[in-house]
Motif scaffolding. Structure first.
Motif, PDB file in Angstrom:
ATOM      1  N   LYS A  13     -14.384  -4.957   9.341  1.00 59.95           N
ATOM      2  CA  LYS A  13     -14.557  -6.201  10.097  1.00 59.95           C
ATOM      3  C   LYS A  13     -16.020  -6.589  10.099  1.00 59.95           C
ATOM      4  N   GLU A  14     -16.270  -7.838   9.726  1.00 64.33           N
ATOM      5  CA  GLU A  14     -17.617  -8.381   9.772  1.00 64.33           C
ATOM      6  C   GLU A  14     -17.524  -9.755  10.418  1.00 64.33           C
ATOM      7  N   GLY A  15     -18.165  -9.905  11.554  1.00 65.56           N
ATOM      8  CA  GLY A  15     -18.026 -11.142  12.304  1.00 65.56           C
ATOM      9  C   GLY A  15     -16.596 -11.294  12.794  1.00 65.56           C
ATOM     10  N   HIS A  16     -16.006 -12.436  12.496  1.00 66.72           N
ATOM     11  CA  HIS A  16     -14.629 -12.698  12.924  1.00 66.72           C
ATOM     12  C   HIS A  16     -13.598 -12.403  11.820  1.00 66.72           C
ATOM     13  N   ILE A  17     -14.066 -11.862  10.697  1.00 62.36           N
ATOM     14  CA  ILE A  17     -13.189 -11.674   9.536  1.00 62.36           C
ATOM     15  C   ILE A  17     -12.899 -10.191   9.313  1.00 62.36           C
ATOM     16  N   VAL A  18     -11.625  -9.883   9.101  1.00 61.04           N
ATOM     17  CA  VAL A  18     -11.182  -8.527   8.792  1.00 61.04           C
ATOM     18  C   VAL A  18     -10.745  -8.468   7.339  1.00 61.04           C
ATOM     19  N   LYS A  19     -11.196  -7.438   6.631  1.00 61.67           N
ATOM     20  CA  LYS A  19     -10.750  -7.212   5.255  1.00 61.67           C
ATOM     21  C   LYS A  19      -9.942  -5.925   5.214  1.00 61.67           C
ATOM     22  N   ILE A  20      -8.696  -6.038   4.770  1.00 63.10           N
ATOM     23  CA  ILE A  20      -7.795  -4.888   4.636  1.00 63.10           C
ATOM     24  C   ILE A  20      -7.587  -4.642   3.147  1.00 63.10           C
ATOM     25  N   THR A  21      -7.881  -3.437   2.688  1.00 62.72           N
ATOM     26  CA  THR A  21      -7.796  -3.124   1.265  1.00 62.72           C
ATOM     27  C   THR A  21      -6.802  -1.990   1.022  1.00 62.72           C
ATOM     28  N   LEU A  22      -5.821  -2.263   0.166  1.00 62.16           N
ATOM     29  CA  LEU A  22      -4.913  -1.215  -0.293  1.00 62.16           C
ATOM     30  C   LEU A  22      -5.693  -0.363  -1.293  1.00 62.16           C
ATOM     31  N   ASN A  23      -5.817   0.926  -1.013  1.00 60.53           N
ATOM     32  CA  ASN A  23      -6.768   1.747  -1.763  1.00 60.53           C
ATOM     33  C   ASN A  23      -6.107   3.003  -2.339  1.00 60.53           C
ATOM     34  N   ARG A  24      -5.187   2.753  -3.250  1.00 66.80           N
ATOM     35  CA  ARG A  24      -4.558   3.842  -3.999  1.00 66.80           C
ATOM     36  C   ARG A  24      -4.490   3.406  -5.475  1.00 66.80           C
ATOM     37  N   PRO A  25      -5.647   3.114  -6.053  1.00 66.90           N
ATOM     38  CA  PRO A  25      -5.681   2.460  -7.366  1.00 66.90           C
ATOM     39  C   PRO A  25      -5.061   3.265  -8.496  1.00 66.90           C
ATOM     40  N   ASP A  26      -5.087   4.594  -8.396  1.00 67.75           N
ATOM     41  CA  ASP A  26      -4.506   5.411  -9.466  1.00 67.75           C
ATOM     42  C   ASP A  26      -2.991   5.251  -9.531  1.00 67.75           C
ATOM     43  N   LYS A  27      -2.373   4.762  -8.456  1.00 65.35           N
ATOM     44  CA  LYS A  27      -0.929   4.489  -8.421  1.00 65.35           C
ATOM     45  C   LYS A  27      -0.668   2.980  -8.315  1.00 65.35           C
ATOM     46  N   LEU A  28      -1.656   2.176  -8.720  1.00 69.82           N
ATOM     47  CA  LEU A  28      -1.557   0.713  -8.646  1.00 69.82           C
ATOM     48  C   LEU A  28      -1.196   0.246  -7.229  1.00 69.82           C
ATOM     49  N   ASN A  29      -1.708   0.993  -6.243  1.00 68.98           N
ATOM     50  CA  ASN A  29      -1.515   0.669  -4.822  1.00 68.98           C
ATOM     51  C   ASN A  29      -0.039   0.590  -4.429  1.00 68.98           C
ATOM     52  N   ALA A  30       0.784   1.413  -5.088  1.00 70.48           N
ATOM     53  CA  ALA A  30       2.186   1.531  -4.682  1.00 70.48           C
ATOM     54  C   ALA A  30       2.241   2.146  -3.297  1.00 70.48           C
ATOM     55  N   LEU A  31       3.108   1.618  -2.441  1.00 73.44           N
ATOM     56  CA  LEU A  31       3.142   2.027  -1.041  1.00 73.44           C
ATOM     57  C   LEU A  31       3.944   3.313  -0.843  1.00 73.44           C
ATOM     58  N   ASN A  32       3.292   4.294  -0.242  1.00 76.30           N
ATOM     59  CA  ASN A  32       3.984   5.494   0.229  1.00 76.30           C
ATOM     60  C   ASN A  32       3.961   5.483   1.753  1.00 76.30           C
ATOM     61  N   LYS A  33       4.448   6.539   2.368  1.00 81.25           N
ATOM     62  CA  LYS A  33       4.560   6.556   3.823  1.00 81.25           C
ATOM     63  C   LYS A  33       3.194   6.412   4.501  1.00 81.25           C
ATOM     64  N   ASP A  34       2.185   7.112   3.970  1.00 79.80           N
ATOM     65  CA  ASP A  34       0.855   7.023   4.573  1.00 79.80           C
ATOM     66  C   ASP A  34       0.340   5.586   4.557  1.00 79.80           C
ATOM     67  N   MET A  35       0.560   4.884   3.440  1.00 78.73           N
ATOM     68  CA  MET A  35       0.083   3.505   3.343  1.00 78.73           C
ATOM     69  C   MET A  35       0.837   2.588   4.291  1.00 78.73           C
ATOM     70  N   VAL A  36       2.141   2.774   4.382  1.00 75.65           N
ATOM     71  CA  VAL A  36       2.942   1.955   5.292  1.00 75.65           C
ATOM     72  C   VAL A  36       2.465   2.137   6.730  1.00 75.65           C
ATOM     73  N   ASP A  37       2.284   3.388   7.140  1.00 75.35           N
ATOM     74  CA  ASP A  37       1.827   3.656   8.505  1.00 75.35           C
ATOM     75  C   ASP A  37       0.428   3.081   8.754  1.00 75.35           C
TER      76      ASP A  37
END
Length: 246
Positions: A13-37
Motif C-alpha cells: 500500500k502506498e498512499g490510497h492505492i493497494v497493489k496485490i501481486t500473485l507471486n508464484r511465477p514458476d507455476k504461472l501463478n496457478a492458485l493453490n490453497k495458500d494463494m486462495v487463503d
C-alpha cells in the motif's frame, strides 16, 4: 508505504492505492490453497482499510494466473472479489500473459481491466470436463453469445479481441501494463471515495436504481457529505480538492 507478504501473494500500500501481486511465477501463478487463503486475506484487508481507495491486482512473471493448480486442486471461491468476499471499492486488474480459469474470473470481477499485448483470456473448464460455475458470470461483462462461445468452446482469445468485445478496457505494450494500471488507480484515488464506491455499487446492480429507493438513499447521503461540499468549493476556488471519505 505499507507492505505485507504472505506465501505467494504480496500486498503493498502506498498512499490510497493497494497493489496485490500473485507471486508464484514458476507455476504461472496457478492458485493453490495458500494463494486462495492469502488472496482472501488481502481482499479483506483492502476492504477494511478506511484509507485504501483503489486496488490493483497483477501477476508476477509471464502470466496473470493460469487458473487453479490442477496438480493440487482446491476450492477457489474465497479468492474472488465480489463472489467469495465483498469488496465495495474499485479494483483494476493489470493482466499480463495468460489469464485462465479462475484467473479470468478474478479479472472480470475486477471493475476495470488493462491488458498487455501478450495477454490471453481463456476459460477451459468445458475442455477439462469440470466446472465451478463461476465462469457463467462472464456474461455480465461481455455479450451473452460471445461469453457462451468462450465458455463452451474453451479456446483462448487475444488481448485485442478482448478489447473488441469489452473484456479489456485498454491494451498496452508489453511491460507497461502495471504502470498504466497504477496511473489509472491514482486518478481514481484522487476522486471522492464515497461517490466512487456508490457508483460501483449502482453500476453492478442496476435494479437498485430502477426498482428500489436504495439508489436515492445512497446518492442523497453523498450529496450531504463533507466531500461533496469540498468538491464544489474546490471547483469554485480552482484548486485540487482534498477528499476525506466523509
Amino acid at each position: 508505504m505499507k507492505a505485507m507478504t504472505e506465501k505467494f501473494v504480496s500486498y503493498e500500500k502506498e498512499g490510497h492505492i493497494v497493489k496485490i501481486t500473485l507471486n508464484r511465477p514458476d507455476k504461472l501463478n496457478a492458485l493453490n490453497k495458500d494463494m486462495v487463503d492469502s488472496l482472501y486475506t488481502a481482499w479483506q484487508e483492502f476492504e477494511q482499510d478506511k484509507d485504501a481507495r483503489v486496488a490493483v491486482i497483477t501477476g508476477e512473471g509471464k502470466a496473470f494466473s493460469a487458473g487453479v493448480d490442477i496438480m493440487n486442486p482446491t476450492p477457489v471461491v474465497r479468492s474472488v472479489p465480489g463472489i467469495g468476499v465483498e469488496v465495495t471499492k474499485p479494483i483494476i486488474a493489470a493482466v499480463n500473459g495468460h489469464c485462465v480459469g479462475v484467473g479470468l474470473v478474478i479479472a472480470f470481477m475486477a471493475d476495470i481491466r488493462i491488458a498487455s499485448e501478450d495477454a490471453i483470456f481463456m476459460y477451459p473448464e468445458a475442455k477439462l470436463g469440470i466446472t465451478g460455475g463461476m465462469g457463467s458470470l462472464l456474461a455480465q461483462t461481455i455479450p451473452l453469445g460471445i461469453a457462451l462461445e468462450m465458455l463452451l468452446v474453451g479456446d483462448g482469445i487475444s488481448a485485442q479481441r478482448g478489447y473488441e468485445i469489452g473484456l479489456a478496457n485498454h491494451v498496452v505494450p508489453n511491460g507497461t501494463v502495471l504502470k498504466e494500471a497504477m496511473q489509472m488507480a491514482e486518478k481514481i484515488a484522487n476522486n471522492a471515495p464515497l461517490p466512487v464506491q456508490a457508483l460501483k455499487k449502482l453500476a453492478r446492480d442496476t435494479n437498485i436504481m430502477q426498482s428500489t429507493g436504495v439508489g436515492m438513499l445512497v446518492t442523497s447521503a453523498i450529496s450531504e457529505s463533507a466531500d461533496s461540499q469540498e468538491g464544489i468549493q474546490a471547483f469554485r476556488e480552482k484548486r485540487k480538492p482534498v477528499f476525506i471519505g466523509k
